[in-house]
Enzyme design. Structure first.
Site, short mmCIF file in Angstrom:
data_model
loop_
_atom_site.label_atom_id
_atom_site.label_comp_id
_atom_site.label_asym_id
_atom_site.label_seq_id
_atom_site.Cartn_x
_atom_site.Cartn_y
_atom_site.Cartn_z
N ASP A 174 0.84 2.96 -2.60
CA ASP A 174 2.24 3.25 -1.87
C ASP A 174 3.01 3.91 -2.85
O ASP A 174 3.62 3.11 -4.14
CB ASP A 174 2.69 1.69 -1.54
CG ASP A 174 4.02 1.95 -0.63
OD1 ASP A 174 4.57 3.16 -0.74
OD2 ASP A 174 4.48 0.87 -0.22
N SER A 220 8.23 -2.84 4.68
CA SER A 220 9.10 -1.69 4.25
C SER A 220 10.57 -2.25 4.69
O SER A 220 11.03 -3.04 4.14
CB SER A 220 8.62 -0.53 5.23
OG SER A 220 9.24 0.69 4.88
N HIS A 233 1.79 3.75 1.86
CA HIS A 233 2.79 2.98 2.34
C HIS A 233 2.49 2.36 3.63
O HIS A 233 2.54 1.22 3.95
CB HIS A 233 4.04 3.59 2.65
CG HIS A 233 5.26 2.82 2.61
ND1 HIS A 233 5.60 1.74 2.07
CD2 HIS A 233 6.24 2.74 4.12
CE1 HIS A 233 6.93 1.12 2.94
NE2 HIS A 233 7.00 1.84 4.02
#
Lengths: 382, 208
Positions: free
Chosen positions: A317, A150, A350
Site C-alpha cells: 500500500d 482507509s 491499498h
C-alpha cells in the site's frame, strides 16, 4: 466461511435539529441512511460501527434488494471475522455522501433546491458528531468496536479521540494519521478533473440534468491507480495489448488502459457517484489531521483515547503505507495504550483491505474474538 | 494448555509483579500471557511471524508485528519504557546482536536474555570428532537452513557484556530440559546448553 443472502434494508435517521459544522457552517437538519445486521443484545453491548471509505456507503454486508453484496461482505456476516451471529453491526452513509444521507444530491430544506455545490464541506469530526446521534438513536451507550479502512480508519481514530468513552475497541485499517503532500496532490488533480468538465456547471449539474461524467471518470481512474500496486498491475496486466499488436494511435491499446477506463466509466455512469460528493470527500480527507488540535503532536491527540486498538497495514500500500500506520502505533505506544499491529504481506496495494488474505483474516478474526470476550466479560453474551 | 516450559518458569521467577514488560520475539504470546496472569505485568510483545501474531492476538496479547533487524525498537519506545525486556532464544537470529543489545538496554531497565550455548560439550564433540556443524535437540537445524546466524558461547556473551559495560545481574545455566546440575555450575560453558541472563547497564554508565 458461510455466505449470506440476508437482505439488508436501508433505514433513515432524520435528525431535526441543526448540526454545527467545524467549518462554522450549520446544517439545519439532516438524514443519515444506515443498515444494520445481526441483533442488538439486551444490554446493547454488542454494537459495532463500520466506517466507510471515500466511495463507500452504508451497504457494507449482506445483499441489497438487487442482490448486490455489501462492499465488505467478505469480512462481515454470519461466521465471518465480524460475525453477525454475535455482533450487531451498523454502517451509515457519511454526511455529504450520495447514497441517501444528506449531501450535495439532496434537497436543501431552506431553499428547496438541490444542494449541489452549496452543501457545506464537512470534516471527519462532523461525521463523528453525526454518527454519535445515530448511536444515541439506536440506544447504544458504548460501541463494542469501531472498524474502518482507509478514510473509515481515520474516522475510527477521530471517534477514539473525540468520544473516548463511547468505544471499547478501535480497528484502524490501511489508514494514516493525516494526508501527505502527495496524497493531497492526487486529490487536487482529481478535483480539477471534475471541475474542469464542461458538464460540471459549477456543481449545478443535477438541475441541468447532466453529470460531469468525463471528469468524474478521470478522477476515479486516478484514484483507482493509487489503490493498486505496481507489482499487482504488473502481474495482472503487464504490457499486454488488447489487439495483440501496437496500433500506433491514441486509442485503448494496453489492457491496463482498458481496465482503468472501465473503472472510471463504471463509477461515473452505472454507479452514478455524485461528483460534488467526490469533491467533498477528498476535501474532508485533506483536512483530516487530528494532531493539529494538539500542537501537531499525535501522541497528545491520542492521550485521551481509552479504546484498545488494532492497527493493520499492507506491505504494497503506497497510498497509506505501513510507515503511516507506524506513526499511529508509535503515538499509541507513547501513551501505553493497548495496541496490536499487523503488517500484512499483500501485493494488492491499498485495495488489499477489502480483499481475501489469510493473514489479514486471521488477525481480524482473532481480534474480533477478543472484542467478543470483552462483551462476555460484561455479561452481555447471553 | 497453559503448561509453561521450565525456561519460562525460570524467567517468571526473575520478573517483579506489576512490572512493565516487552517480550521480543514473543512467538504465540505464551510467556507474556503467563506473566500477565501470574505477575499482573503489562506491556507488549513483538513478533515477525504472521501465524504467531494471530495466535498472540487470540490470547489477548498486545503484539506489534515487527522485524527486529529493522531496528524498530528505539523508533517505537523511549528510554527506560520497560522494567524488563525479555528475549528468549532470539539473540542469535538477529543480524547484529551487539547493536540490538544496546537497543534493549536503552528501552528497558533490565533485560532477560536466553540463548543456546555453542560451546556445550555435545557441539564441541560433533565438530571435533565428526568434523560436522552440530545438530542437537537445542540446535535442531542444518548449517544451511539454520536461523541461528550468530551462535555464541556463554564466554563470548559475557565478553561482549564486559566490553559494552553491561552488568550481568544474574545467570542460570541449564540443559535442554532446563534443569540445572552441580556440574553445570562448575563448568557452565562446557556443560550448560541454554543460558538465562539478567543484564543491565552499569550504574556508572547510566549516570553519564
Amino acid at each position: 466461511m458461510t455466505t449470506t443472502n440476508e437482505v439488508a434494508k436501508p433505514q433513515v435517521l432524520q435528525v431535526e435539529e441543526p448540526l454545527a459544522l467545524i467549518s462554522g457552517a450549520e446544517l439545519p437538519r439532516y438524514d443519515l441512511v444506515y443498515e444494520t445486521y445481526g441483533e442488538l443484545n439486551a444490554d446493547a453491548s454488542n454494537a459495532i460501527l463500520i466506517c466507510h471509505a471515500l466511495s463507500g456507503d452504508h451497504h457494507v454486508a449482506g445483499v441489497d434488494e438487487n442482490g448486490k453484496p455489501g462492499w465488505w461482505d467478505g469480512y462481515i456476516g454470519p461466521g465471518k471475522p465480524v460475525d453477525t451471529n454475535r455482533f450487531f453491526v451498523v454502517c451509515s452513509n457519511n454526511l455529504g455522501g450520495c447514497r441517501g444521507s444528506s449531501g450535495p444530491n439532496t434537497v436543501n430544506p431552506v431553499s428547496g433546491r438541490i444542494y449541489g455545490p452549496d452543501f457545506p464541506i464537512v470534516t471527519c469530526k462532523d461525521w463523528v458528531n453525526s454518527q454519535n446521534k445515530l448511536r444515541e438513536h439506536l440506544g447504544i451507550d458504548t460501541w463494542a468496536a469501531l472498524i474502518g479502512g482507509s478514510m473509515g480508519g481515520m474516522q475510527v481514530l477521530q471517534w477514539a479521540i473525540d468520544f473516548p468513552d463511547k468505544l471499547r475497541h478501535a480497528l484502524v485499517i490501511a489508514a494514516a494519521p493525516k494526508l501527505s503532500a502527495q496524497n493531497i496532490a492526487f486529490n487536487e488533480v482529481a478535483r480539477q478533473a471534475i471541475m474542469s468538465d464542461p458538464d460540471f456547471h459549477k456543481g449545478r449539474f443535477i438541475e441541468r440534468d447532466t453529470t460531469p461524467k468525463q471528469g468524474l471518470a478521470l478522477a476515479r481512474m486516478l484514484g483507482h491507480l493509487t489503490y493498486l500496486s505496481d507489482d499487482m498491475m504488473g502481474s495482472k496486466f503487464g504490457r499486454e495489448l488488447r489487439e495483440g499488436k501496437l496500433q500506433y494511435n491514441y486509442g485503448v491499446e494496453f489492457q491496463v488502459e482498458s481496465y482503468l477506463r472501465y473503472q472510471g466509466e463504471k463509477f461515473a455512469t452505472r454507479q452514478n457517484f455524485d461528483a460534488n460528493t467526490y469533491l467533498l470527500m477528498t476535501k474532508a480527507l485533506d483536512y483530516f489531521d487530528p494532531a493539529a488540535d494538539y500542537e501537531h503532536d499525535l501522541s497528545k491527540a491520542l492521550a485521551a483515547a481509552t479504546a484498545k486498538f488494532l492497527v493493520v497495514s499492507f506491505t504494497s500500500d503506497w497510498r497509506f503505507s505501513p510507515e503511516r500506520s507506524h506513526e499511529i502505533v508509535k503515538a499509541l505506544l507513547d501513551n501505553d495504550t493497548d495496541v496490536s499491529y499487523a503488517e500484512v504481506e499483500s501485493q494488492h496495494g491499498h485495495d488489499a483491505f477489502l480483499l481475501p488474505n489469510e493473514h489479514y483474516e486471521g488477525v481480524f478474526r482473532s481480534y474480533m474474538q477478543r472484542v467478543w470476550k470483552d462483551i462476555e466479560a460484561l455479561g452481555g453474551a447471553a | 494448555m497453559n503448561v509453561i516450559s521450565p525456561e519460562f518458569k525460570l524467567i517468571s521467577d526473575w520478573i517483579t509483579p506489576n512490572s512493565r514488560v516487552l517480550d521480543l520475539g514473543c512467538g504465540d504470546g505464551k510467556l507474556l500471557k503467563h506473566l500477565i496472569d501470574t505477575h499482573q505485568v503489562t506491556g507488549y510483545g513483538m513478533e515477525i511471524d504472521p501465524q504467531k501474531n494471530i495466535q498472540a492476538i487470540k490470547k489477548g496479547i498486545n503484539v506489534i508485528q515487527s522485524d527486529l533487524n529493522r531496528h524498530d525498537l528505539c523508533h517505537y519506545f523511549d528510554e527506560d519504557s520497560f522494567d524488563f525486556v525479555i528475549m528468549t532464544q532470539a539473540l542469535q537470529v538477529v543480524s547484529r546482536p551487539d547493536e540490538l543489545l544496546d537497543e534493549l538496554l536503552n528501552v528497558g531497565k533490565q533485560c532477560i536474555i536466553t540463548f543456546p550455548n555453542f560451546a556445550h560439550w555435545r557441539n564441541r564433540a560433533q565438530l571435533m570428532f565428526l568434523g560436522k556443524m552440530p545438530e542437537t535437540d537445542t540446535l535442531p537445524y542444518h548449517w544451511y537452513d539454520t536461523p541461528n546466524i550468530h551462535m555464541c558461547t556463554f564466554k563470548d556473551f559475557e565478553n561482549l557484556c564486559e566490553q559494552k559495560g553491561i552488568e550481568v545481574v544474574a545467570r542460570t545455566v541449564v540443559n535442554s530440559d532446563h534443569r540445572s546440575s552441580f556440574g553445570m555450575s562448575l563448568l557452565p560453558n562446557l556443560l550448560g546448553e541454554v543460558a538465562l541472563y539478567k543484564i543491565q547497564r552499569k550504574i556508572a554508565d547510566k549516570s553519564e
